[in-house]
Motif scaffolding. Structure first.
Motif, PDB file in Angstrom:
ATOM      1  N   ALA A 271       0.828  -1.209   0.000  1.00  0.00           N
ATOM      2  CA  ALA A 271       0.000   0.000   0.000  1.00  0.00           C
ATOM      3  C   ALA A 271       0.862   1.258   0.000  1.00  0.00           C
ATOM      4  CB  ALA A 271      -0.931  -0.005   1.210  1.00  0.00           C
ATOM      5  N   LEU A 272       1.964   1.237   0.745  1.00  0.00           N
ATOM      6  CA  LEU A 272       2.866   2.402   0.757  1.00  0.00           C
ATOM      7  C   LEU A 272       3.421   2.653  -0.645  1.00  0.00           C
ATOM      8  CD1 LEU A 272       4.951   1.936   4.052  1.00  0.00           C
ATOM      9  CD2 LEU A 272       2.835   3.226   3.714  1.00  0.00           C
ATOM     10  N   VAL A 273       3.836   1.580  -1.310  1.00  0.00           N
ATOM     11  CA  VAL A 273       4.398   1.716  -2.653  1.00  0.00           C
ATOM     12  C   VAL A 273       3.335   2.201  -3.633  1.00  0.00           C
ATOM     13  CG1 VAL A 273       5.393   0.443  -4.595  1.00  0.00           C
ATOM     14  CG2 VAL A 273       6.201  -0.009  -2.259  1.00  0.00           C
ATOM     15  N   ALA A 274       2.149   1.604  -3.573  1.00  0.00           N
ATOM     16  CA  ALA A 274       1.093   1.911  -4.536  1.00  0.00           C
ATOM     17  C   ALA A 274       0.525   3.310  -4.371  1.00  0.00           C
ATOM     18  CB  ALA A 274      -0.038   0.889  -4.412  1.00  0.00           C
ATOM     19  N   SER A 275       0.702   3.911  -3.203  1.00  0.00           N
ATOM     20  CA  SER A 275       0.125   5.229  -2.954  1.00  0.00           C
ATOM     21  C   SER A 275       0.715   6.315  -3.845  1.00  0.00           C
ATOM     22  CB  SER A 275       0.336   5.621  -1.486  1.00  0.00           C
ATOM     23  OG  SER A 275       1.702   5.910  -1.231  1.00  0.00           O
ATOM     24  N   GLY A 276       1.944   6.110  -4.301  1.00  0.00           N
ATOM     25  CA  GLY A 276       2.611   7.147  -5.084  1.00  0.00           C
ATOM     26  C   GLY A 276       3.051   8.330  -4.264  1.00  0.00           C
ATOM     27  N   MET A 277       2.973   8.222  -2.937  1.00  0.00           N
ATOM     28  CA  MET A 277       3.306   9.333  -2.048  1.00  0.00           C
ATOM     29  C   MET A 277       4.587   9.098  -1.255  1.00  0.00           C
ATOM     30  SD  MET A 277      -0.436   9.946  -0.305  1.00  0.00           S
ATOM     31  CE  MET A 277       0.018  11.495   0.467  1.00  0.00           C
ATOM     32  N   ILE A 278       4.780   7.867  -0.787  1.00  0.00           N
ATOM     33  CA  ILE A 278       5.812   7.600   0.215  1.00  0.00           C
ATOM     34  C   ILE A 278       7.197   7.558  -0.433  1.00  0.00           C
ATOM     35  CG2 ILE A 278       6.582   6.052   2.023  1.00  0.00           C
ATOM     36  CD1 ILE A 278       3.868   7.310   2.597  1.00  0.00           C
ATOM     37  N   LYS A 279       8.069   8.419   0.047  1.00  0.00           N
ATOM     38  CA  LYS A 279       9.445   8.475  -0.448  1.00  0.00           C
ATOM     39  C   LYS A 279      10.386   7.574   0.346  1.00  0.00           C
ATOM     40  CE  LYS A 279      11.461  10.963  -2.782  1.00  0.00           C
ATOM     41  NZ  LYS A 279      12.098  10.636  -4.079  1.00  0.00           N
ATOM     42  N   ALA A 280      10.091   7.367   1.625  1.00  0.00           N
ATOM     43  CA  ALA A 280      10.974   6.561   2.464  1.00  0.00           C
ATOM     44  C   ALA A 280      10.208   6.082   3.689  1.00  0.00           C
ATOM     45  CB  ALA A 280      12.201   7.359   2.897  1.00  0.00           C
ATOM     46  N   ALA A 281      10.630   4.923   4.211  1.00  0.00           N
ATOM     47  CA  ALA A 281      10.061   4.364   5.435  1.00  0.00           C
ATOM     48  C   ALA A 281      11.188   4.160   6.439  1.00  0.00           C
ATOM     49  CB  ALA A 281       9.362   3.038   5.140  1.00  0.00           C
ATOM     50  N   PHE A 282      10.907   4.482   7.708  1.00  0.00           N
ATOM     51  CA  PHE A 282      11.922   4.452   8.760  1.00  0.00           C
ATOM     52  C   PHE A 282      11.414   3.633   9.940  1.00  0.00           C
ATOM     53  CE2 PHE A 282      12.306   8.334   6.333  1.00  0.00           C
ATOM     54  CZ  PHE A 282      13.661   8.372   6.021  1.00  0.00           C
ATOM     55  N   VAL A 283      12.234   2.662  10.383  1.00  0.00           N
ATOM     56  CA  VAL A 283      11.832   1.755  11.455  1.00  0.00           C
ATOM     57  C   VAL A 283      12.941   1.654  12.495  1.00  0.00           C
ATOM     58  CG1 VAL A 283      10.453   0.426   9.814  1.00  0.00           C
ATOM     59  CG2 VAL A 283      12.782  -0.341  10.363  1.00  0.00           C
ATOM     60  N   GLY A 284      12.637   0.914  13.571  1.00  0.00           N
ATOM     61  CA  GLY A 284      13.619   0.602  14.607  1.00  0.00           C
ATOM     62  C   GLY A 284      13.566  -0.886  14.902  1.00  0.00           C
ATOM     63  N   HIS A 285      13.492  -1.212  16.186  1.00  0.00           N
ATOM     64  CA  HIS A 285      13.255  -2.564  16.702  1.00  0.00           C
ATOM     65  C   HIS A 285      14.496  -3.449  16.748  1.00  0.00           C
ATOM     66  CE1 HIS A 285      10.920  -5.908  18.087  1.00  0.00           C
ATOM     67  NE2 HIS A 285      11.256  -6.651  17.051  1.00  0.00           N
ATOM     68  N   ASN A 286      15.186  -3.644  15.654  1.00  0.00           N
ATOM     69  CA  ASN A 286      16.388  -4.481  15.645  1.00  0.00           C
ATOM     70  C   ASN A 286      17.592  -3.591  15.910  1.00  0.00           C
ATOM     71  OD1 ASN A 286      14.628  -6.058  13.092  1.00  0.00           O
ATOM     72  ND2 ASN A 286      15.132  -7.117  14.985  1.00  0.00           N
ATOM     73  N   HIS A 287      18.054  -3.599  17.161  1.00  0.00           N
ATOM     74  CA  HIS A 287      18.964  -2.574  17.654  1.00  0.00           C
ATOM     75  C   HIS A 287      20.286  -2.482  16.905  1.00  0.00           C
ATOM     76  CE1 HIS A 287      16.878  -2.739  21.892  1.00  0.00           C
ATOM     77  NE2 HIS A 287      16.036  -2.500  20.900  1.00  0.00           N
ATOM     78  N   GLY A 288      20.743  -3.582  16.363  1.00  0.00           N
ATOM     79  CA  GLY A 288      22.046  -3.575  15.706  1.00  0.00           C
ATOM     80  C   GLY A 288      22.003  -3.193  14.245  1.00  0.00           C
ATOM     81  N   ASN A 289      20.833  -2.836  13.749  1.00  0.00           N
ATOM     82  CA  ASN A 289      20.704  -2.449  12.345  1.00  0.00           C
ATOM     83  C   ASN A 289      20.528  -0.940  12.232  1.00  0.00           C
ATOM     84  OD1 ASN A 289      20.875  -5.134  11.620  1.00  0.00           O
ATOM     85  ND2 ASN A 289      18.656  -5.410  11.512  1.00  0.00           N
ATOM     86  N   GLY A 290      21.137  -0.372  11.194  1.00  0.00           N
ATOM     87  CA  GLY A 290      21.018   1.062  10.984  1.00  0.00           C
ATOM     88  C   GLY A 290      21.374   1.432   9.553  1.00  0.00           C
ATOM     89  N   TRP A 291      20.757   0.747   8.589  1.00  0.00           N
ATOM     90  CA  TRP A 291      21.103   0.940   7.185  1.00  0.00           C
ATOM     91  C   TRP A 291      19.933   1.529   6.404  1.00  0.00           C
ATOM     92  CZ3 TRP A 291      17.585  -1.845   4.439  1.00  0.00           C
ATOM     93  CH2 TRP A 291      17.104  -3.053   4.970  1.00  0.00           C
ATOM     94  N   CYS A 292      20.229   1.980   5.183  1.00  0.00           N
ATOM     95  CA  CYS A 292      19.223   2.446   4.225  1.00  0.00           C
ATOM     96  C   CYS A 292      19.500   1.816   2.869  1.00  0.00           C
ATOM     97  CB  CYS A 292      19.281   3.975   4.056  1.00  0.00           C
ATOM     98  SG  CYS A 292      18.265   4.907   5.198  1.00  0.00           S
ATOM     99  N   CYS A 293      18.428   1.516   2.134  1.00  0.00           N
ATOM    100  CA  CYS A 293      18.583   0.966   0.791  1.00  0.00           C
ATOM    101  C   CYS A 293      17.334   1.284  -0.028  1.00  0.00           C
ATOM    102  CB  CYS A 293      18.784  -0.545   0.862  1.00  0.00           C
ATOM    103  SG  CYS A 293      19.658  -1.237  -0.574  1.00  0.00           S
ATOM    104  N   ASN A 294      17.495   1.424  -1.329  1.00  0.00           N
ATOM    105  CA  ASN A 294      16.358   1.689  -2.204  1.00  0.00           C
ATOM    106  C   ASN A 294      15.546   0.416  -2.429  1.00  0.00           C
ATOM    107  OD1 ASN A 294      17.017   4.460  -2.743  1.00  0.00           O
ATOM    108  ND2 ASN A 294      18.655   3.724  -4.084  1.00  0.00           N
ATOM    109  N   TYR A 295      14.224   0.590  -2.463  1.00  0.00           N
ATOM    110  CA  TYR A 295      13.317  -0.533  -2.711  1.00  0.00           C
ATOM    111  C   TYR A 295      12.152  -0.014  -3.555  1.00  0.00           C
ATOM    112  CZ  TYR A 295       9.603  -3.945  -1.899  1.00  0.00           C
ATOM    113  OH  TYR A 295       8.583  -4.849  -2.075  1.00  0.00           O
ATOM    114  N   LYS A 296      12.049  -0.494  -4.782  1.00  0.00           N
ATOM    115  CA  LYS A 296      10.990  -0.057  -5.692  1.00  0.00           C
ATOM    116  C   LYS A 296      10.927   1.470  -5.742  1.00  0.00           C
ATOM    117  CE  LYS A 296       8.242  -4.283  -5.553  1.00  0.00           C
ATOM    118  NZ  LYS A 296       6.924  -4.915  -5.343  1.00  0.00           N
ATOM    119  N   THR A 297       9.846   2.061  -5.232  1.00  0.00           N
ATOM    120  CA  THR A 297       9.668   3.514  -5.374  1.00  0.00           C
ATOM    121  C   THR A 297      10.028   4.284  -4.114  1.00  0.00           C
ATOM    122  OG1 THR A 297       7.354   3.339  -4.677  1.00  0.00           O
ATOM    123  CG2 THR A 297       7.819   3.176  -7.044  1.00  0.00           C
TER     124      THR A 297
END
Length: 352
Positions: A271-297
């Motif tokens: 739904a985020l991808v199909a909306s045509g609005m969302i440029k990026a999504a930001f999460v937490g939870h897994n404490h040892g992760n802190g990366w960014c990568c492109n995914y579809k749109t």
């Protein structure tokens, strides 16, 4: 603002109240807040804090000491960055080990943003609930401060922090409060336990449907508005990226943990991808992760763990910082990690 009210009256938006530009249903009386604007030079900076885990080890030496360290992390990063807005992406506290002192803990946690006179908003995580502390208590503790833009979601949505905040063009520009230049979306991925048992950890179908409808209404009314999404649990789409990230030097950041995705795929990311609005999504939870990568749109990002609580050691804490320019919101966007020692690392420019 007048145009939004007119559209609501004409039935182009569902019957709602307007709170400082934030559209909410009539059933929830969230505090009235003034609209948020880009700076006069067209810039807008967001600092994120995630997985702070305040309130652990009451009566111990290590628990309160970790909270003091976490407070220093926030004070220092806010002083270095001086953002326009602050976002908390879940696990503000470890409520499952707390007695009923959630309000006092929130007062301590929010000290850096309150003293700095910052505006902020939160979405909650799986540890922001326990037998003695509810998300409603945490929300009330936040909303007593004028700087809090955290909202209770609409009636019928499963979860608490499902809402959005429009960010308008600079004050004084033509139509500066009629059409947002940017929208910040917040979603409650839930999880955790209370006295009634375990709570499922995913963005519920009711929220996905609400987002689809609201995004459609926005697109019909304003055209696509560039948007950012914030939630706590990553989705399934994070895992294959994480598992192959060593092969993608264009995806910088820490990847020292596993990916624990939402327990159920409700079509949320689709739904985020199909909306045509969302440029990026930001999460937490897994404490040892802190990366960014492109995914579809859009770009998929982990925020850096900011708190010294949570039982994890060995990683330098920090914050993901987002820098936005109103003249190029649909173009490549820069974000980076500001570490607690002041260093800037893992600069990422999205290409979607």
């Amino acid at each position: 603002m007048k145009s939004i009210l007119l559209l609501a009256l004409l039935g182009l938006l569902t019957p709602q109240l307007i709170y400082g530009g934030i559209i909410k249903t009539e059933q929830h009386r969230n505090p009235v807040r003034s609209p948020v604007h880009f700076n006069s030079n067209g810039t807008f900076k967001i600092v994120t804090f995630t997985d702070l885990h305040y309130g652990e080890g009451a009566g111990s030496d290590w628990g309160p000491a970790n909270d003091i360290k976490s407070t220093k992390v926030m004070f220092d990063i806010l002083d270095w960055e001086k953002p326009d807005f602050v976002v908390f992406t879940g696990d503000l506290m470890s409520a499952e080990v707390m007695y009923p002192n959630g309000t006092e803990t929130m007062d301590q946690l929010l000290e850096p943003v309150v003293k700095g006179n910052y505006k902020w908003a939160s979405t909650y995580g799986n540890h922001d609930i326990g037998n003695n502390v509810s998300r409603e208590v945490i929300l009330s503790a936040e909303q007593k401060y004028d700087g809090s833009y955290t909202q209770q979601g609409e009636e019928g949505l499963i979860g608490n922090t499902n809402y959005y905040i429009p960010i308008y063009p600079p004050t004084g520009t033509n139509g500066s409060e009629e059409k947002p230049a940017l929208i910040l979306w917040f979603f409650d991925s839930r999880g955790g336990r209370n006295s009634s048992g375990g709570i499922s950890a995913y963005v519920h179908e009711t929220v996905v449907d609400w987002f689809k409808l609201t995004a459609q209404q926005m697109n019909e009314t304003w055209g696509p508005v560039p948007s950012l999404a914030f939630f706590h649990y990553p989705t399934d789409e994070y895992k294959p990226i994480h598992d192959t990230i060593a092969d993608h030097p264009e995806c910088p950041g820490q990847h020292d943990d596993i990916v624990t995705p939402q327990e159920r795929d409700t079509g949320f990311m689709e739904a985020l991808v199909a909306s045509g609005m969302i440029k990026a999504a930001f999460v937490g939870h897994n404490h040892g992760n802190g990366w960014c990568c492109n995914y579809k749109t859009l770009a998929l990002c982990y925020n850096r763990q900011s708190g010294h609580g949570g039982g994890w050691v060995g990683w330098t804490r920090g914050s993901r910082v987002l820098t936005l320019n109103i003249d190029d919101l649909w173009g490549p966007a820069l974000n980076y990690i500001r570490l607690e020692n002041g260093t800037i690392v893992d600069q990422f420019v999205s290409q979607v």
